[in-house]
Design a protein around this motif. Structure first.
Motif, mmCIF file in Angstrom:
data_model
loop_
_atom_site.group_PDB
_atom_site.id
_atom_site.type_symbol
_atom_site.label_atom_id
_atom_site.label_comp_id
_atom_site.label_asym_id
_atom_site.label_seq_id
_atom_site.Cartn_x
_atom_site.Cartn_y
_atom_site.Cartn_z
ATOM 1 N N THR A 1 -15.644 69.640 18.507
ATOM 2 C CA THR A 1 -16.421 70.567 17.686
ATOM 3 C C THR A 1 -15.804 71.956 17.721
ATOM 4 O OG1 THR A 1 -18.382 69.270 18.278
ATOM 5 C CG2 THR A 1 -18.739 71.393 17.214
ATOM 6 N N LEU A 2 -15.340 72.397 18.910
ATOM 7 C CA LEU A 2 -14.703 73.716 19.021
ATOM 8 C C LEU A 2 -13.465 73.806 18.140
ATOM 9 C CD1 LEU A 2 -14.996 74.461 22.854
ATOM 10 C CD2 LEU A 2 -15.948 75.846 20.999
ATOM 11 N N LEU A 3 -12.630 72.771 18.150
ATOM 12 C CA LEU A 3 -11.417 72.799 17.327
ATOM 13 C C LEU A 3 -11.758 72.744 15.850
ATOM 14 C CD1 LEU A 3 -9.037 70.536 19.448
ATOM 15 C CD2 LEU A 3 -9.117 73.027 19.319
ATOM 16 N N CYS A 4 -12.845 72.039 15.513
ATOM 17 C CA CYS A 4 -13.291 72.038 14.117
ATOM 18 C C CYS A 4 -13.753 73.433 13.698
ATOM 19 C CB CYS A 4 -14.421 71.026 13.919
ATOM 20 S SG CYS A 4 -13.886 69.311 14.006
ATOM 21 N N ILE A 5 -14.429 74.107 14.618
ATOM 22 C CA ILE A 5 -14.848 75.494 14.330
ATOM 23 C C ILE A 5 -13.623 76.383 14.134
ATOM 24 C CG2 ILE A 5 -16.007 77.510 15.311
ATOM 25 C CD1 ILE A 5 -17.915 75.535 16.750
ATOM 26 N N SER B 1 -22.271 83.898 15.078
ATOM 27 C CA SER B 1 -20.921 84.460 15.217
ATOM 28 C C SER B 1 -20.388 84.086 16.587
ATOM 29 C CB SER B 1 -20.984 85.988 15.075
ATOM 30 O OG SER B 1 -21.706 86.548 16.157
ATOM 31 N N PRO B 2 -19.061 84.289 16.823
ATOM 32 C CA PRO B 2 -18.531 84.010 18.170
ATOM 33 C C PRO B 2 -19.273 84.778 19.258
ATOM 34 C CG PRO B 2 -16.736 84.254 16.623
ATOM 35 C CD PRO B 2 -17.977 84.606 15.863
ATOM 36 N N SER C 1 -11.875 86.456 14.029
ATOM 37 C CA SER C 1 -11.142 85.671 15.016
ATOM 38 C C SER C 1 -12.129 84.993 15.973
ATOM 39 C CB SER C 1 -10.188 86.576 15.803
ATOM 40 O OG SER C 1 -9.637 85.889 16.898
ATOM 41 N N PHE C 2 -11.823 83.717 16.263
ATOM 42 C CA PHE C 2 -12.622 82.970 17.249
ATOM 43 C C PHE C 2 -12.051 83.304 18.620
ATOM 44 C CE2 PHE C 2 -14.383 78.479 18.350
ATOM 45 C CZ PHE C 2 -15.475 79.082 18.952
#
Length: 1649
Positions: free
Chosen positions: A1000-1004, A920-921, A968-969
């Motif tokens: 990778t962050l934006l894909c997440i 999780s975040p 929410s991320f």
């Protein structure tokens, strides 16, 4: 050719034959010989006459002439008439005998002539010689030598004369008193005897077949009597050697009875000479022939001399052969030939003599005796047939000799014996074993022998020799197949022969395949009948083990596997089909890899699977059990090969796994545990894996056997504390315990899933802990043994892996998990932080990775401690590069790198396992908060490790992410804020990993927004495209890429995350890495620009932060954020701002520059500022002249401060891209002002008060330092900046590419640089030209010469482009330039001429209109008087060349002849540029060679032809190119298709030319098509014989020679040959050898006439 002509040429060449230069001598010799080929009698007669008429000629000269005669005679002997031959014979005879003293070189040359003539005219030669070979009178030395040589050169012709010659010679022998004469007679007798023997050997072809040996016997015997009894006793070494050499063939012609009579004295006499002469070849050669004659005679006396002969000859074979001395090698062969001769008569005595020598302790004696033995085996096979057993037995004695020289000779003897079937005898196998044994290279196990002996033989050469010998015996020697098969299998199993395995395997493969294909009965081996052969199971084990390390021992893996396939039916009948399919795949895998690329563990796994499949195919438990027993017995043989032994343990485990017999399993396990060497790490590992394999089928049996072993007597030896305190025990119990711990670990890993979980804690872990903890007197003592620690950690890791991979792991709670994790952390913390020397970290991390996955989960505190401790102990380790510097061996460095990589991978796997527990975040943040502090570490390697770990962590997170609820991320902004500035980190690894993290962050984030895993967002995918741009070290590209990254982030970032990201980036402005701080500012600007509408409440706060940071930030990129306000001040007070800024000291510092640049932000302000600056520039004097000294005539020029400051200010303003519109608006004014400013700045020095103004300045200097500040460079930089900003970047690049900017700074090249600028302007900025011309035109009248030069150079180049006509500027510019033809400056006039010539290029259609003025200007320019450097002349010729291309024939008809005549004197000008321009101009005149002027111009071409052709080989390359052009252009006018075609094909400017071949071919065409001009050509050529250039004189001689060589005889009257011949003869006395050589070559062609 007339007699007088031949005479003249011959005499000239004969005179030149003694030239002091060897090249000229050689060419004169060649020319004479060439003439002699065509006129042999005449040339020989001329040589004859020349020598007769010049009796006092130097000997060297006479020698060359005699050598010429010899060559002519040899080449044309059949074309020489008898009269000429007699003259030559008479001359040579006289030359040879003229001096009674011996003068070798001269008299030998004469003798050679006689020998050459004697090949055909033997009677005439002998008639002449015999006149000087009279009875009773001692002849000349060379008379005798000539007859000797004749007897060799013409055997059939000379032998009939030998009887009378010998009759006359024999009485003379006693008259010879001088040793040299005796030597000549001895050599003559040698050649005479050899000729007689050759004659008798070829009687069927002889002219008189009735000749017999006894015809000469009496005379030969008489000669022998003198040779042996008298002359052989001489003290002269040379004579004795000649005599003994002659005795050889003489003895073969002696009467048999006389020979038998003389042998008792002859042989001892020859043998005695060995003591007197260090060089024995000639003695041995003579002796060999004497022995041959004696053996053929069947002499009885020879046997009595045999011992003496052998004792004399044998030491010579033993002597070290000096291969650099040919005679020594020849003697060695002759001695061996003597042994062959003796073997024909006395084989038994010879063998009895040689064999005892083999027992000698002297190495040389053994080597020499073996050499004789080898030679006898090969050359006397019939005589040695009955001695085979004896020879084998004798050689066997030497097989243990350690000398490599002896070994080499033994190998050669064995090879010879194999070819003659010796090895089929009893004892032959011992010889094969010797070869096999020495295929092993024991060099790694024994010390290297260092020897200074040049004959020393290395171990490697012995090994290679044996390998080649074994393979040759296998494949080429008939009958060796049955000797080697299956005998060679005896060498497969013993470890001793490991090094020989590749060679043995290859031979066995060849033999087996051969027998299998032939369906031979003995292919299938009866192992019971061959007791010495290894069992099939042993063969299988051996070949499998060596295949485990396939590239060792010269690549033994592939031969071993292929041998297995060959022997499959012999190993077990059931294996053939399986191995035929399996082994080729294994071989293919090895062929596709190398020692560096092969992964060892996967390869071993392949072999173990192959073994398992093989056992399944056999399916016989008895065979399998026997294999296990044999493998266990085989283990002890590998004590010196730990890696192989470790693999063998694994093989035993695989076999035990297949065994069904419990008793066999127990017994073999007991053997394994009892016999293992526990001190060897590899052996412990192999044993443990083997036991683990066994447990997969026999778990209880294996566990029971381990417990029984632990209770055995082995462990009782550890009682007492004293053994604990010792470093080593008799039985190292710690190593034994380590092995048992590993065994339990591998049992857990390989045991059946349904049985192992219940045994983990009760049986396995309990016993492991028991063995790890040591108790002394009931007290637990912590172990310090590294091996035990590593084994315990690995054992726990194996247990965790076993549980983790078990299908029932979810229902299993591992109660001791937390305890074990803490145990692992203690191991990690105990390791030093400054080095990585052991695998403790690696194994502990791996154990933790698997333990984390087990139940129950770790608490938050334990999790925090685990992550923190692992990162702190791994990230801080120094990089492996620092470790490398501490290591000494390459193997240690490689191991260290591997350990580092594995440890980092283990850490990453642990982090992934921890994250997987809370995907999780918040779980991600839990792990990332431990890493983020390392991202800004000052140490590069720590940042790299942190960012790489973060990337793999995010990648793992994305891969495992499975969103089931709306979440929410929330920490996206914080993560990006930490990672984004790293996109410009100094480390490439950090940069690339940072953008990977962002992607990778934006894909997440997309996944959290509800998109599928395979969804591709166009904006996000752009990050992958930008990744490659981060590779560029160029900061411009790098920060542009960061800006694009920022745009992607700004568009994809949720609105709620903007504030968090922005203020996180503010912290990044003070990042320790400068580029990261700049990237933070780029990201801030981009974010504010793109998302500023949501930041209204934060604007004030943002501006305050930026303003404060400007005081501390050193980066100009960041400072630029606040300098934008400067232009506001300038908009209200522009004049004051300018006045103030102009007072700042030069050169401007960074703050001043930023202020000037701020004025460019607004177009209006920028325009106004530049107008004011231009006004100031025009109103101030450019420089001041000051006379430094009364003694110096020319004053120095110093730049004035105000124009210099204005120039720098303009540069700073225009350097800003915002100034573009303003620069475009003032383009003509700026370019004109700055161009003229450059002209005024050339050569200027800085103002006198400039240096003082630099004092006390502590601020940094922008651009260039004060020391390198240059007035002209400032103006050039400003002009470049102006052009770039004005949209003319191509102009800057074009000028830069040609070096124009640097030229502008040099006074001598300034105008060339300006011309390059004008050329670029016409090409890339044509529409700007009118305005520029308008502003520059008034400056042509400037009082400053430099300004006039600058403007006229610019205008001159403008005229070379059609843009001037298109813009209707031609009249204006032409008028302005014409006015400067009378300027006081020579440079201005030269440039004016250049400009007028350029009209032909730029406006060819206007040339006709102005032709009168242009032609007048050019012709007057060629006549310029005040032109010391010929610059105006050059320009005039160049311009005229251009103009001629554009005018018609009628326009120039009247002055064509004048121009041609005016040009020709320049052809021979000393200056290369003048010659080049003249030839080029003449080439351009070719346009007018048609029409009414054709005939006139043809004459001009013919008049210039020779000059053009000769300068094709000019010393200067540019002149050559110009000549090629002129000839190629004028060729069509001549009207010869052949000449035209030849010029067009060969005369390309950039193509090489073989001058000699070209001139030769061309002369043929000139003769054919211009025969009437030929004499004119020759006369012109003769004039060049006096040229000042040696190359031209040589070229002229060469051309004249080619004309003569190719001129048909019927046209010889067209050329004055006599005059040419005389001139060439004169040229033979030229001071330059090259010229003389060409003259001699040319004279050589006169043979044709």
């Amino acid at each position: 050719m007339e007699e007088s002509q031949i005479e003249r040429v011959s005499i000239a060449l004969l005179d030149a034959a003694i030239d002091k230069d060897s090249g000229v001598q050689e060419q004169a010799f060649k020319s004479l010989c060439e003439m002699g080929k065509h006129h042999p009698s005449r040339v020989l007669q001329m040589c004859y006459t020349y020598l007769l008429n010049h009796s006092k000629l130097a000997q060297g000269h006479r020698i060359i002439i005699l050598q010429t005669m010899e060559t002519v005679v040899k080449d044309k002997i059949n074309n020489i008439d008898q009269v000429c031959a007699k003259n030559v014979i008479s001359l040579a005879s006289d030359e040879m005998t003229k001096s009674k003293e011996v003068i070798p070189e001269w008299q030998q040359a004469a003798s050679n002539v006689l020998v050459a003539v004697g090949v055909r005219f033997i009677n005439e030669v002998m008639e002449e010689i015999l006149t000087k070979f009279q009875p009773g009178i001692l002849p000349h030395f060379f008379i005798v030598q000539t007859m000797a040589q004749l007897s060799t050169a013409n055997v059939f012709g000379m032998v009939p004369f030998l009887n009378p010659i010998l009759g006359t010679m024999l009485p003379m022998l006693g008259m010879a008193k001088q040793d040299s004469m005796k030597w000549a007679f001895s050599v003559a007798l040698l050649h005479f005897s050899e000729s007689i023997l050759e004659y008798l050997a070829n009687l069927e072809n002889a002219p008189d077949p009735t000749v017999r040996r006894d015809t000469f016997s009496n005379e030969i015997y008489a000669a022998y009597d003198v040779l042996f009894n008298v002359w052989l006793q001489s003290r002269d070494t040379k004579l004795r050697l000649a005599v003994v050499e002659a005795l050889g063939p003489v003895s073969q012609l002696m009467p048999h009875d006389k020979l038998e009579e003389q042998l008792p004295r002859l042989i001892p006499g020859i043998l005695s000479l060995y003591k007197k002469h260090p060089e024995p070849f000639y003695i041995t050669k003579g002796l060999c022939q004497v022995l041959d004659a004696s053996v053929n005679l069947g002499s009885r006396f020879l046997e009595t001399q045999l011992d003496s002969l052998l004792n004399t000859l044998h030491p010579q074979v033993c002597h070290v052969t000096d291969l650099s001395n040919p005679l020594t090698l020849k003697n060695y062969n002759e001695v061996l030939r003597c042994f062959t001769v003796l073997a024909r008569a006395f084989p038994d005595r010879l063998i009895n003599f040689i064999l005892p020598k083999l027992d000698s302790n002297n190495e040389r004696l053994r080597v020499g005796s073996l050499a004789v033995m080898r030679h006898l085996v090969n050359s006397a096979s019939a005589q040695m047939e009955t001695k085979k057993a004896l020879i084998l037995a004798s050689v066997k004695i030497l097989l243990h000799d350690n000398s490599n020289k002896v070994k080499r000779m033994i190998i050669q003897v064995i090879s010879a014996m194999a070819h003659h079937s010796y090895l089929k005898q009893d004892g032959g196998e011992i010889m094969v074993e010797y070869i096999v044994r020495h295929c092993c290279n024991f060099g790694d196990n024994i010390p290297k022998r260092h020897s200074s002996d040049v004959e020393d033989v290395s171990d490697e050469s012995i090994q290679n020799m044996c390998e080649n010998t074994l393979f040759l015996l296998t494949t080429t020697v008939e009958g060796m197949t049955d000797v080697l098969w299956p005998y060679l299998l005896e060498f497969v199993a013993p470890v001793y022969y490991t090094g020989a395995l590749p060679a043995v395997c290859k031979s066995l493969i060849f033999l087996g395949t051969k027998k299998q294909e032939a369906e031979s009965d003995n292919f299938m081996i009866d192992f019971n009948a061959h007791a010495n052969l290894p069992k099939p199971s042993v063969i299988l084990a051996r070949l499998l083990v060596v295949s485990a390390f396939p590239y060792q021992g010269q690549g033994r893996g592939i031969p071993a596997l292929r041998l297995l396939q060959t022997l499959s039916s012999n190993i077990h009948p059931s294996l053939a089909i399986t191995w035929d399919s399996q082994i080729p795949l294994l071989v293919q895998h090895l062929e596709e890899n190398t020692a560096e690329t092969l992964l060892q563990k996967p390869w071993e796994d392949k072999l173990l699977r192959f073994l398992s499949v093989s056992l399944e195919a056999i399916a016989e438990d008895k065979w399998t059990c026997q294999l296990a027993i044999d493998l266990t017995k085989h283990l002890q043989g590998y004590n010196c090969f730990p890696h192989e032994k470790g693999f063998l343990y694994k093989c035993v485990g695989v076999v035990l796994r297949q065994c069904k017999s419990k008793d066999t399993v127990k017994m073999q396990l007991q053997e394994l545990l009892a016999l293992a060497r526990y001190n060897e790490e590899i052996e412990r590992e192999g044993l443990a894996v083997g036991v683990g394999f066994s447990s997969s089928s026999h778990l209880d049996t294996t566990l029971g056997k381990l417990e029984d072993f632990a209770k055995s007597d082995v462990f009782k030896k550890t009682a007492g504390i004293f053994n604990i305190l010792k470093d080593k025990n008799d039985v190292d119990i710690e190593k034994l315990k380590s092995a048992l711990i590993l065994c339990y670990g591998y049992i857990a890993l390989h045991a059946p899933d349904n049985l192992i979980l219940s045994r983990i804690e009760t049986d396995i872990l309990r016993n492991m802990v028991h063995h790890f903890n040591t108790k002394v007197l009931g007290i637990k003592v912590e172990t310090k043994d590294m091996t035990l620690k590593l084994s315990m950690i690995k054992g726990i890791s194996l247990i965790a892996q076993a549980i983790d991979s078990n299908k029932d792991k979810c229902s299993f709670t591992f109660s001791r998990k937390v305890e074990l994790v803490k145990y692992m952390l203690e191991f990690i913390k105990a390791e030093p932080l400054d080095s990585l020397k052991t695998a403790i970290r690696l194994n502990a991390l791996t154990a933790c990775r698997y333990l984390v996955n087990l139940q129950p989960p770790l608490s938050e505190t334990d999790n925090f401690e685990l992550i923190s401790s692992c990162l702190n102990n791994i990230f801080c380790l120094p990089p492996v590069e620092q470790e490398k510097r501490r290591e000494e061996r390459a193997s240690e460095i490689g191991d260290k790198e591997s350990l580092y990589d594995q440890t980092m991978t283990a850490l990453q796997n642990l982090l992934n396992s921890i994250l997987l527990q809370d995907l999780s975040p918040d779980g991600l943040q839990t792990v990332f908060k431990h890493i983020e502090g390392w991202l800004t570490s000052p140490r590069e390697w720590e940042r790299e490790r942190a960012i790489v770990s973060t990337f793999f962590l995010l990648k793992f997170y994305l891969k495992k992410l499975n969103i089931r609820t709306v979440v929410s991320f929330h920490n996206l902004g914080a993560l990006i804020g930490r990672l984004a500035p790293r996109c410009s980190d100094p480390s490439l690894i950090v940069r690339q990993s940072a953008i990977d993290c962002l992607y990778t962050l934006l894909c997440i984030q997309l996944r959290y927004e509800g998109f599928a895993l395979d969804y591709k967002d166009e904006l996000v995918e752009n990050l992958n495209k930008l990744r490659g741009d981060l590779d560029h070290p160029d900061p411009t590209i790098l920060f542009h890429t960061c800006s694009e990254i920022a745009q992607v982030i700004g568009k994809r970032l949720p609105h709620t995350q903007v504030n968090t990201l922005l203020f996180m980036l503010f912290e990044g402005l003070v990042d320790a890495q400068r580029d990261c701080a700049r990237t933070a500012s780029v990201l801030i600007n981009s974010l504010v620009k793109g998302r500023g509408n949501g930041l209204q409440e934060q604007v004030l706060e943002i501006l305050e932060v930026l303003y404060i940071q400007l005081q501390a930030i050193a980066e100009d990129h960041v400072k630029h954020s606040v300098t934008h306000t400067v232009y506001l001040l300038a908009s209200q007070h522009s004049t004051s701002v300018l006045s103030c800024l102009l007072t700042y000291p030069l050169p401007y510092d960074s703050y001043t520059c930023s202020m000037w640049k701020a004025l460019a932000v607004n177009t209006t302000i920028a325009t106004k500022s530049m107008e004011l600056l231009l006004d100031r520039l025009s109103k101030h004097l450019p420089y001041e002249e000051k006379k430094e000294s009364i003694l110096r005539n020319s004053p120095k020029r110093y730049a004035t401060v105000q124009p210099l400051a204005v120039t720098c200010a303009l540069n700073e303003i225009m350097s800003e891209k915002e100034s573009k519109e303003a620069v475009v608006g003032l383009y003509p004014q700026l370019l004109s002002a700055l161009l003229v400013r450059i002209g005024c700045s050339v050569g200027l020095q800085l103002p006198k008060d400039f240096t003082s103004s630099q004092k006390d300045r502590k601020t940094s200097i922008h651009g260039r330092s004060a020391k390198t500040f240059d007035v002209c460079s400032c103006a050039v930089d400003a002009l470049q900046t102006m052009l770039r900003r004005g949209g003319s970047k191509e102009v800057v690049k074009a000028v830069e590419a040609e070096g124009g900017w640097e030229m502008m700074k040099v006074p001598e090249k300034h105008h060339d640089g300006v011309s390059l600028l004008a050329r670029a302007m016409t090409k890339f900025a044509g529409p700007r030209i009118p305005g520029i011309v308008e502003t520059l035109n008034p400056l042509l009248s400037s009082i400053y010469e430099n300004q006039r030069i600058t403007v006229i150079a610019f205008f001159a180049e403008l005229l070379s482009n059609h843009v001037v006509s298109e813009l209707m500027l031609l009249d204006v510019v032409l008028h302005s330039i014409m006015g400067k033809l009378v300027d006081s400056s020579c440079t201005v006039r030269m440039l004016a001429i250049r400009g007028l010539g350029n009209i032909a290029i730029g406006s060819p259609e206007k040339v006709k209109k102005y032709s009168t003025k242009l032609l007048a200007a050019m012709t007057s320019g060629m006549d310029e008087k005040e032109d010391p450097n010929d610059l105006i002349t050059l320009e005039a010729m160049s311009g005229l060349s251009k103009i001629l291309l554009k005018v018609e024939e009628r326009d120039i008809r009247d002055i064509l002849i004048h121009i041609s005549l005016r040009i020709r004197p320049f052809f021979e000008n000393e200056k290369e540029r003048i010659r080049t321009s003249a030839f080029t101009l003449f080439g351009n005149l070719s346009r007018f060679g048609h029409g009414e002027s054709k005939e006139i111009f043809q004459d001009q071409i013919h008049n210039a032809m020779i000059s053009l052709l000769l300068h094709l080989n000019d010393p200067n390359a540019d002149v050559i190119k110009a000549c090629k052009f002129a000839l190629r252009m004028n060729a069509p006018v001549l009207g010869s298709e052949l000449v035209t075609e030849m010029f067009q094909r060969h005369l390309h400017e950039d193509k090489g030319l073989h001058y000699g071949e070209f001139m030769n071919d061309l002369s043929k065409h000139l003769i054919k098509d211009f025969l009437d001009k030929l004499n004119c050509y020759i006369v012109t050529t003769l004039s060049f014989f006096k040229s000042s250039w040696a190359e031209i004189r040589g070229n002229a001689a060469m051309f004249a020679g080619f004309i003569i060589a190719n001129l048909p005889e019927e046209n010889s009257s067209c050329v004055d040959l006599e005059r040419l011949c005389i001139s060439l003869a004169v040229l033979l006395k030229d001071p330059v050898p090259f010229v003389r050589m060409k003259a001699a070559e040319a004279l050589g062609y006169f043979y044709r006439f």
